[in-house]
Write a protein that holds these residues in place. Structure first.
Motif, PDB file in Angstrom:
ATOM      1  N   ASP A 275     -90.190  55.749  25.280  1.00  0.00           N
ATOM      2  CA  ASP A 275     -89.588  56.939  24.676  1.00  0.00           C
ATOM      3  C   ASP A 275     -88.437  56.504  23.788  1.00  0.00           C
ATOM      4  N   LEU A 276     -88.430  56.974  22.576  1.00  0.00           N
ATOM      5  CA  LEU A 276     -87.250  56.872  21.714  1.00  0.00           C
ATOM      6  C   LEU A 276     -87.038  58.271  21.167  1.00  0.00           C
ATOM      7  N   ALA A 277     -85.931  58.868  21.549  1.00  0.00           N
ATOM      8  CA  ALA A 277     -85.710  60.277  21.212  1.00  0.00           C
ATOM      9  C   ALA A 277     -84.263  60.520  20.805  1.00  0.00           C
ATOM     10  N   VAL A 278     -84.088  61.404  19.841  1.00  0.00           N
ATOM     11  CA  VAL A 278     -82.768  61.871  19.421  1.00  0.00           C
ATOM     12  C   VAL A 278     -82.839  63.396  19.357  1.00  0.00           C
ATOM     13  N   ARG A 279     -81.863  64.054  19.968  1.00  0.00           N
ATOM     14  CA  ARG A 279     -81.834  65.519  19.911  1.00  0.00           C
ATOM     15  C   ARG A 279     -82.001  65.980  18.463  1.00  0.00           C
TER      16      ARG A 279
ATOM     17  N   ILE B 268     -78.701  57.888  14.203  1.00  0.00           N
ATOM     18  CA  ILE B 268     -78.660  57.596  15.635  1.00  0.00           C
ATOM     19  C   ILE B 268     -79.908  56.850  16.089  1.00  0.00           C
ATOM     20  N   GLY B 269     -81.068  57.276  15.641  1.00  0.00           N
ATOM     21  CA  GLY B 269     -82.305  56.575  16.007  1.00  0.00           C
ATOM     22  C   GLY B 269     -82.269  55.125  15.572  1.00  0.00           C
ATOM     23  N   ARG B 270     -81.845  54.890  14.358  1.00  0.00           N
ATOM     24  CA  ARG B 270     -81.728  53.514  13.855  1.00  0.00           C
ATOM     25  C   ARG B 270     -80.694  52.738  14.672  1.00  0.00           C
ATOM     26  N   ALA B 271     -79.585  53.378  15.034  1.00  0.00           N
ATOM     27  CA  ALA B 271     -78.553  52.710  15.839  1.00  0.00           C
ATOM     28  C   ALA B 271     -79.092  52.331  17.217  1.00  0.00           C
ATOM     29  N   ILE B 272     -79.920  53.178  17.803  1.00  0.00           N
ATOM     30  CA  ILE B 272     -80.526  52.860  19.100  1.00  0.00           C
ATOM     31  C   ILE B 272     -81.444  51.655  18.962  1.00  0.00           C
ATOM     32  N   ILE B 273     -82.285  51.653  17.932  1.00  0.00           N
ATOM     33  CA  ILE B 273     -83.179  50.510  17.705  1.00  0.00           C
ATOM     34  C   ILE B 273     -82.361  49.244  17.475  1.00  0.00           C
ATOM     35  N   ASP B 274     -81.322  49.342  16.657  1.00  0.00           N
ATOM     36  CA  ASP B 274     -80.467  48.178  16.388  1.00  0.00           C
ATOM     37  C   ASP B 274     -79.827  47.663  17.676  1.00  0.00           C
ATOM     38  N   LYS B 275     -79.350  48.550  18.537  1.00  0.00           N
ATOM     39  CA  LYS B 275     -78.729  48.133  19.799  1.00  0.00           C
ATOM     40  C   LYS B 275     -79.774  47.481  20.701  1.00  0.00           C
ATOM     41  N   CYS B 276     -80.974  48.062  20.744  1.00  0.00           N
ATOM     42  CA  CYS B 276     -82.045  47.458  21.549  1.00  0.00           C
ATOM     43  C   CYS B 276     -82.331  46.035  21.081  1.00  0.00           C
ATOM     44  N   THR B 277     -82.538  45.852  19.790  1.00  0.00           N
ATOM     45  CA  THR B 277     -82.891  44.521  19.286  1.00  0.00           C
ATOM     46  C   THR B 277     -81.717  43.548  19.424  1.00  0.00           C
ATOM     47  N   GLU B 278     -80.493  44.043  19.296  1.00  0.00           N
ATOM     48  CA  GLU B 278     -79.317  43.185  19.517  1.00  0.00           C
ATOM     49  C   GLU B 278     -79.288  42.689  20.962  1.00  0.00           C
ATOM     50  N   LEU B 279     -79.467  43.598  21.915  1.00  0.00           N
ATOM     51  CA  LEU B 279     -79.424  43.237  23.323  1.00  0.00           C
ATOM     52  C   LEU B 279     -80.602  42.358  23.730  1.00  0.00           C
ATOM     53  N   LEU B 280     -81.755  42.587  23.129  1.00  0.00           N
ATOM     54  CA  LEU B 280     -82.947  41.804  23.461  1.00  0.00           C
ATOM     55  C   LEU B 280     -82.878  40.395  22.891  1.00  0.00           C
ATOM     56  N   GLY B 281     -82.232  40.239  21.762  1.00  0.00           N
ATOM     57  CA  GLY B 281     -82.136  38.935  21.123  1.00  0.00           C
ATOM     58  C   GLY B 281     -83.385  38.610  20.315  1.00  0.00           C
ATOM     59  N   PRO B 282     -83.381  37.444  19.668  1.00  0.00           N
ATOM     60  CA  PRO B 282     -84.447  37.112  18.723  1.00  0.00           C
ATOM     61  C   PRO B 282     -85.771  36.699  19.354  1.00  0.00           C
ATOM     62  N   ARG B 283     -85.808  36.450  20.663  1.00  0.00           N
ATOM     63  CA  ARG B 283     -87.037  35.959  21.296  1.00  0.00           C
ATOM     64  C   ARG B 283     -87.902  37.066  21.881  1.00  0.00           C
ATOM     65  N   VAL B 284     -87.377  38.288  21.942  1.00  0.00           N
ATOM     66  CA  VAL B 284     -88.119  39.393  22.565  1.00  0.00           C
ATOM     67  C   VAL B 284     -88.482  40.413  21.497  1.00  0.00           C
ATOM     68  N   GLY B 285     -89.779  40.675  21.355  1.00  0.00           N
ATOM     69  CA  GLY B 285     -90.246  41.688  20.412  1.00  0.00           C
ATOM     70  C   GLY B 285     -90.032  43.087  20.975  1.00  0.00           C
ATOM     71  N   PHE B 286     -89.916  44.051  20.089  1.00  0.00           N
ATOM     72  CA  PHE B 286     -89.683  45.451  20.457  1.00  0.00           C
ATOM     73  C   PHE B 286     -90.835  46.261  19.886  1.00  0.00           C
ATOM     74  N   ILE B 287     -91.576  46.930  20.740  1.00  0.00           N
ATOM     75  CA  ILE B 287     -92.776  47.645  20.304  1.00  0.00           C
ATOM     76  C   ILE B 287     -92.766  49.058  20.875  1.00  0.00           C
ATOM     77  N   LEU B 288     -93.340  49.989  20.124  1.00  0.00           N
ATOM     78  CA  LEU B 288     -93.487  51.365  20.594  1.00  0.00           C
ATOM     79  C   LEU B 288     -94.697  51.993  19.939  1.00  0.00           C
ATOM     80  N   VAL B 289     -95.123  53.090  20.498  1.00  0.00           N
ATOM     81  CA  VAL B 289     -96.191  53.895  19.913  1.00  0.00           C
ATOM     82  C   VAL B 289     -95.521  55.125  19.335  1.00  0.00           C
ATOM     83  N   SER B 290     -95.703  55.339  18.056  1.00  0.00           N
ATOM     84  CA  SER B 290     -95.026  56.426  17.359  1.00  0.00           C
ATOM     85  C   SER B 290     -95.824  57.720  17.372  1.00  0.00           C
ATOM     86  N   GLU B 291     -95.101  58.812  17.463  1.00  0.00           N
ATOM     87  CA  GLU B 291     -95.704  60.106  17.156  1.00  0.00           C
ATOM     88  C   GLU B 291     -96.031  60.065  15.662  1.00  0.00           C
TER      89      GLU B 291
END
Length: 136
Positions: free
Chosen positions: A75-79, A87-110
């Motif tokens: 789930d990636l959601a913004v009111r 805000i959505g971009r900031a959440i993605i940026d924070k996720c990728t920052e915390l995950l670091g360069p070795r972990v991919g970030f994937i989702l299924v989009s509406e």
């Protein structure tokens, strides 16, 4: 109004329901079933939230992360009242920052959000889904 994005170890079903219920995802999530929502949250091991200065949850990413290869964002959601503010971009940026360069970030989009994810630099990949039969 300042927004703070951070990883949270726990998120209450009430907060999730209040936030996701104010998004287009709400109709596709069991927001009338707090026990199931809590089980969903308990099964997530990587949650990033966006909160306003009052502490109100305005956005979230609920994810399952193996810590070494891939993080799947369920789930990636913004009111809706807070969309269009980055805000959505900031959440993605924070996720990728915390995950670091070795972990991919994937989702299924509406379908309605595909353009947003493309604008953030995410790449399109095919996904397959075996639909659930119990949505309660």
């Amino acid at each position: 109004m300042p927004i703070t994005c951070q990883q949270e170890e726990t998120l209450t079903a009430a907060d999730y329901i209040a936030c996701v219920g104010q998004t287009t995802l709400g109709s596709g999530r069991p927001i009338t079933n707090p026990e199931r929502v809590q089980a969903m949250l308990d099964g997530a091991n990587f949650i990033v939230t966006a909160r306003d200065e009052t502490g109100m949850l305005v956005g979230l990413a609920r994810c399952m992360n193996d810590g070494v290869w891939i993080c799947f964002c369920a789930d990636l959601a913004v009111r809706e009242s807070h969309q269009g503010q980055g805000i959505g971009r900031a959440i993605i940026d924070k996720c990728t920052e915390l995950l670091g360069p070795r972990v991919g970030f994937i989702l299924v989009s509406e379908p309605s959000a595909e353009g947003f994810y493309e604008r953030t630099g995410m790449k399109r990949y095919a996904a397959f889904f075996h639909p659930r039969t119990d949505r309660s």
